[in-house]
Write a protein that holds these residues in place. Sequence first.
Motif, PDB file in Angstrom:
ATOM      1  N   VAL A  47       4.234  27.048  41.575  1.00 33.47           N
ATOM      2  CA  VAL A  47       3.039  27.771  41.127  1.00 33.47           C
ATOM      3  C   VAL A  47       1.803  27.219  41.820  1.00 33.47           C
ATOM      4  CG1 VAL A  47       1.587  28.333  39.138  1.00 33.47           C
ATOM      5  CG2 VAL A  47       4.081  28.347  38.903  1.00 33.47           C
ATOM      6  N   THR A  48       1.715  25.890  41.912  1.00 31.65           N
ATOM      7  CA  THR A  48       0.565  25.266  42.576  1.00 31.65           C
ATOM      8  C   THR A  48       0.492  25.693  44.031  1.00 31.65           C
ATOM      9  OG1 THR A  48       0.678  23.338  41.120  1.00 31.65           O
ATOM     10  CG2 THR A  48      -0.491  23.065  43.203  1.00 31.65           C
ATOM     11  N   VAL A  49       1.641  25.680  44.711  1.00 25.67           N
ATOM     12  CA  VAL A  49       1.660  26.081  46.125  1.00 25.67           C
ATOM     13  C   VAL A  49       1.180  27.523  46.276  1.00 25.67           C
ATOM     14  CG1 VAL A  49       3.175  26.602  48.082  1.00 25.67           C
ATOM     15  CG2 VAL A  49       3.438  24.450  46.842  1.00 25.67           C
ATOM     16  N   LEU A  50       1.683  28.424  45.416  1.00 34.53           N
ATOM     17  CA  LEU A  50       1.313  29.829  45.546  1.00 34.53           C
ATOM     18  C   LEU A  50      -0.170  30.042  45.229  1.00 34.53           C
ATOM     19  CD1 LEU A  50       3.062  32.219  46.411  1.00 34.53           C
ATOM     20  CD2 LEU A  50       3.060  32.969  44.028  1.00 34.53           C
ATOM     21  N   GLU A  51      -0.670  29.362  44.208  1.00 32.67           N
ATOM     22  CA  GLU A  51      -2.092  29.506  43.867  1.00 32.67           C
ATOM     23  C   GLU A  51      -2.986  28.981  44.978  1.00 32.67           C
ATOM     24  OE1 GLU A  51      -1.922  29.273  38.969  1.00 32.67           O
ATOM     25  OE2 GLU A  51      -2.216  27.432  40.128  1.00 32.67           O
ATOM     26  N   ARG A  52      -2.622  27.843  45.563  1.00 35.26           N
ATOM     27  CA  ARG A  52      -3.426  27.302  46.661  1.00 35.26           C
ATOM     28  C   ARG A  52      -3.309  28.180  47.906  1.00 35.26           C
ATOM     29  NH1 ARG A  52      -6.249  22.671  46.936  1.00 35.26           N
ATOM     30  NH2 ARG A  52      -7.055  23.951  48.636  1.00 35.26           N
ATOM     31  N   THR A  53      -2.147  28.803  48.095  1.00 34.01           N
ATOM     32  CA  THR A  53      -1.995  29.742  49.213  1.00 34.01           C
ATOM     33  C   THR A  53      -2.942  30.921  49.045  1.00 34.01           C
ATOM     34  OG1 THR A  53       0.344  29.130  49.429  1.00 34.01           O
ATOM     35  CG2 THR A  53      -0.351  31.169  50.485  1.00 34.01           C
ATOM     36  N   ALA A  54      -2.989  31.474  47.839  1.00 33.65           N
ATOM     37  CA  ALA A  54      -3.882  32.602  47.567  1.00 33.65           C
ATOM     38  C   ALA A  54      -5.334  32.208  47.800  1.00 33.65           C
ATOM     39  CB  ALA A  54      -3.681  33.087  46.132  1.00 33.65           C
ATOM     40  N   MET A  55      -5.715  31.008  47.368  1.00 31.05           N
ATOM     41  CA  MET A  55      -7.096  30.552  47.560  1.00 31.05           C
ATOM     42  C   MET A  55      -7.409  30.377  49.045  1.00 31.05           C
ATOM     43  SD  MET A  55      -8.893  27.101  46.027  1.00 31.05           S
ATOM     44  CE  MET A  55      -8.250  27.500  44.394  1.00 31.05           C
ATOM     45  N   ALA A  56      -6.483  29.788  49.784  1.00 27.01           N
ATOM     46  CA  ALA A  56      -6.696  29.585  51.220  1.00 27.01           C
ATOM     47  C   ALA A  56      -6.801  30.920  51.955  1.00 27.01           C
ATOM     48  CB  ALA A  56      -5.556  28.750  51.805  1.00 27.01           C
ATOM     49  N   LEU A  57      -6.014  31.907  51.524  1.00 25.18           N
ATOM     50  CA  LEU A  57      -6.078  33.226  52.151  1.00 25.18           C
ATOM     51  C   LEU A  57      -7.428  33.905  51.875  1.00 25.18           C
ATOM     52  CD1 LEU A  57      -2.495  34.607  51.427  1.00 25.18           C
ATOM     53  CD2 LEU A  57      -3.409  33.859  53.628  1.00 25.18           C
ATOM     54  N   SER A  89       7.365  24.716  49.770  1.00 20.97           N
ATOM     55  CA  SER A  89       8.129  25.144  48.602  1.00 20.97           C
ATOM     56  C   SER A  89       9.624  25.259  48.865  1.00 20.97           C
ATOM     57  CB  SER A  89       7.610  26.499  48.114  1.00 20.97           C
ATOM     58  OG  SER A  89       7.861  27.513  49.081  1.00 20.97           O
ATOM     59  N   GLY A  90       9.983  25.495  50.134  1.00 20.93           N
ATOM     60  CA  GLY A  90      11.382  25.755  50.436  1.00 20.93           C
ATOM     61  C   GLY A  90      11.803  27.164  50.053  1.00 20.93           C
ATOM     62  N   HIS A  91      10.818  28.030  49.761  1.00 17.25           N
ATOM     63  CA  HIS A  91      11.093  29.410  49.381  1.00 17.25           C
ATOM     64  C   HIS A  91      10.472  30.364  50.394  1.00 17.25           C
ATOM     65  CE1 HIS A  91      12.739  28.295  45.485  1.00 17.25           C
ATOM     66  NE2 HIS A  91      11.650  27.600  45.203  1.00 17.25           N
ATOM     67  N   THR A  92      10.990  31.578  50.431  1.00 16.22           N
ATOM     68  CA  THR A  92      10.407  32.639  51.246  1.00 16.22           C
ATOM     69  C   THR A  92       9.090  33.084  50.619  1.00 16.22           C
ATOM     70  OG1 THR A  92      12.527  33.431  52.071  1.00 16.22           O
ATOM     71  CG2 THR A  92      10.722  35.018  52.013  1.00 16.22           C
ATOM     72  N   VAL A  93       8.080  33.308  51.467  1.00 19.96           N
ATOM     73  CA  VAL A  93       6.772  33.755  50.984  1.00 19.96           C
ATOM     74  C   VAL A  93       6.365  35.002  51.768  1.00 19.96           C
ATOM     75  CG1 VAL A  93       4.377  33.105  50.542  1.00 19.96           C
ATOM     76  CG2 VAL A  93       6.162  31.354  50.490  1.00 19.96           C
ATOM     77  N   VAL A  94       5.904  36.022  51.051  1.00 19.43           N
ATOM     78  CA  VAL A  94       5.505  37.293  51.657  1.00 19.43           C
ATOM     79  C   VAL A  94       4.104  37.659  51.188  1.00 19.43           C
ATOM     80  CG1 VAL A  94       6.044  39.752  51.909  1.00 19.43           C
ATOM     81  CG2 VAL A  94       7.906  38.082  51.727  1.00 19.43           C
ATOM     82  N   GLN A 141      -0.843  16.466  44.638  1.00 20.10           N
ATOM     83  CA  GLN A 141      -1.997  15.996  45.405  1.00 20.10           C
ATOM     84  C   GLN A 141      -1.813  16.285  46.895  1.00 20.10           C
ATOM     85  OE1 GLN A 141      -4.823  14.892  44.313  1.00 20.10           O
ATOM     86  NE2 GLN A 141      -5.677  14.501  46.351  1.00 20.10           N
ATOM     87  N   ARG A 142      -0.582  16.102  47.379  1.00 20.58           N
ATOM     88  CA  ARG A 142      -0.326  16.382  48.793  1.00 20.58           C
ATOM     89  C   ARG A 142      -0.475  17.871  49.098  1.00 20.58           C
ATOM     90  NH1 ARG A 142       3.709  12.309  48.147  1.00 20.58           N
ATOM     91  NH2 ARG A 142       5.347  13.875  47.820  1.00 20.58           N
ATOM     92  N   VAL A 143      -0.062  18.724  48.144  1.00 16.85           N
ATOM     93  CA  VAL A 143      -0.230  20.168  48.327  1.00 16.85           C
ATOM     94  C   VAL A 143      -1.707  20.513  48.465  1.00 16.85           C
ATOM     95  CG1 VAL A 143      -0.029  22.408  47.170  1.00 16.85           C
ATOM     96  CG2 VAL A 143       1.916  20.845  47.193  1.00 16.85           C
ATOM     97  N   HIS A 144      -2.524  19.972  47.563  1.00 14.46           N
ATOM     98  CA  HIS A 144      -3.967  20.239  47.625  1.00 14.46           C
ATOM     99  C   HIS A 144      -4.555  19.745  48.948  1.00 14.46           C
ATOM    100  CE1 HIS A 144      -4.582  21.854  43.621  1.00 14.46           C
ATOM    101  NE2 HIS A 144      -3.864  20.862  43.099  1.00 14.46           N
TER     102      HIS A 144
END
Length: 549
Positions: free
Chosen positions: A270-280, A178-183, A151-154
């Motif tokens: 997965v949620t973080v990456l999907e929401r990142t794609a949507m925000a982009l 996420s604590g991960h590298t994102v490109v 919920q906080r991610v959203h």
Amino acid sequence: MSGKPHLGPAGRPLTVADVLALPVVADGDPRVVTGLEHVDRPVRWVHITELTDPASFLKGGELVLTTGMPLPDDAGGVHRYVDELAAVGAAALVIELVRRYHRPPDALVDACRARGLPLVTLAKDVNFLEVTQVVHTLILGNQTDAMHRTQRVHEAFTALTLRGAGPGDVLRAAAEMSGHTVVLENLVHRALICEPSGSTAETVLADWERRSRSTPAADRAGIRGPEGWLVAPVEFQGEVWGRLAMLHGPPGRFGPFRAAAPPPFGPEDVTVLERTAMALTIARLTRPTPWERAAHRDTLRDLAEQRHHSPADAHARIAALGLPTEQTRFVAVLADVPAEADTARTEARISEELDASGTQALVGLLAPARIGVLLALRPSRPCRQAVEHVSRTALDSAPGATVCAGSPTEDLADVARSFREAARVAEATGPGQPLPPDRSFHLRSDVGLPRLLYALRDDTRVQEYAERQLGRLLDHDARHGTDLLATLRGYLDAAGNKTAAARATGVSRETVYQRLRTVERLLGRDLESGEQRTELHVALQALDALRGR
């Protein structure tokens, strides 16, 4: 019992290794006999069994606890027992070596090794009920925590979208959550934005294109490729134009039972990456600037202002954008456009022209009316020709533009110096400054005394010098309507030749003599002194610079 992994420590699934590290299990002196490389498997439940066919009661992901009492005596029966556990997807088999066995049967070890099933032995008595209570409490508690985290991610990405955050802000948030590298990369595998987490850009982007091309595309978020990247497509107006890649950080300490490989990405990732794609996607709809150009702008600014963490990071970012970094000469070019409204068009035109000619370069706005270009040229390509191409393109798109270039350099670390040099030339180049006869841009060698003083015109020391040297003469001309300053200028321009000065000003020699005596009296100077004439000549040049001449 849920069919999805339950988030464990740090927002990832609870694994076999996590359970073995719990004090209630660790007290039993656990030892992983087989399947050490699989102890990162998620544990969805704990199942205590003394049945000969426990698999019929399992759904997958269970940690099976047994005293060994139900194990068949024959090797064939043991193999069937293990085969059924492996087929249903049990996370691991834990056997207590207290009652029936004091060492694991060879048939059991062979069967577990053959099926890749982690076999864990307990040398001491362990309360299985207490194990189930502790683990199930963790699973159920973390399930609730996972819901709150999701919920906080959203909420976080919704806030980013509502405030119109750019792609860099969005990826930075994804890396932090996420604590991960994102490109973020485009369809030709150019890394446009990189947000390292626990790594450097040099490490993340090394040999990026090859590594990226070995990672297959996916129509939705999923783990792909030899490095196990979590990737997700990014769309624009219904078409895929790039993708996001989430990479594991550098290897850390995984505990005594943890495999050497990093743990798998969890549902929250997965949620973080999907929401990142949507925000982009939303950001691209609301921001007109193509992100490839935005990536060039950001990288140019980092290079010009030396904001990279290290030269190696700069090399990695440049290479990931498709520019050569070895056996290359770099030249910084600045184009100052008269009308700020013309900058975007001129920037696009320069970029298109360079692409069409096959010239490798970064092009981007460095200021509202300033376009920066970093040319990356092979040794065989003449620098002057390439800069002339940029300059002509800028002048065609924005007549009246001023184009200045720094010195070439073969070291990427010196690019900032080349940009500083071009900026100093631009500072010394006033509007309408005449161009050399053989080129359409300005270089450091063009900057003489007048242009140096023009660059320093806002310095109060220059202003004070001009006023101290010429102030009384200017005051006299203003009060009496005379033009003694013109007489002094003609005399100094004639290098002290009064006859030439009279001819240049159109008056008699006697008049020039008389006016020059007045100048000497007002200024308290001796015009026969070469040193004093030089001081006054510099003051006149400074005055011209202050007046914008």
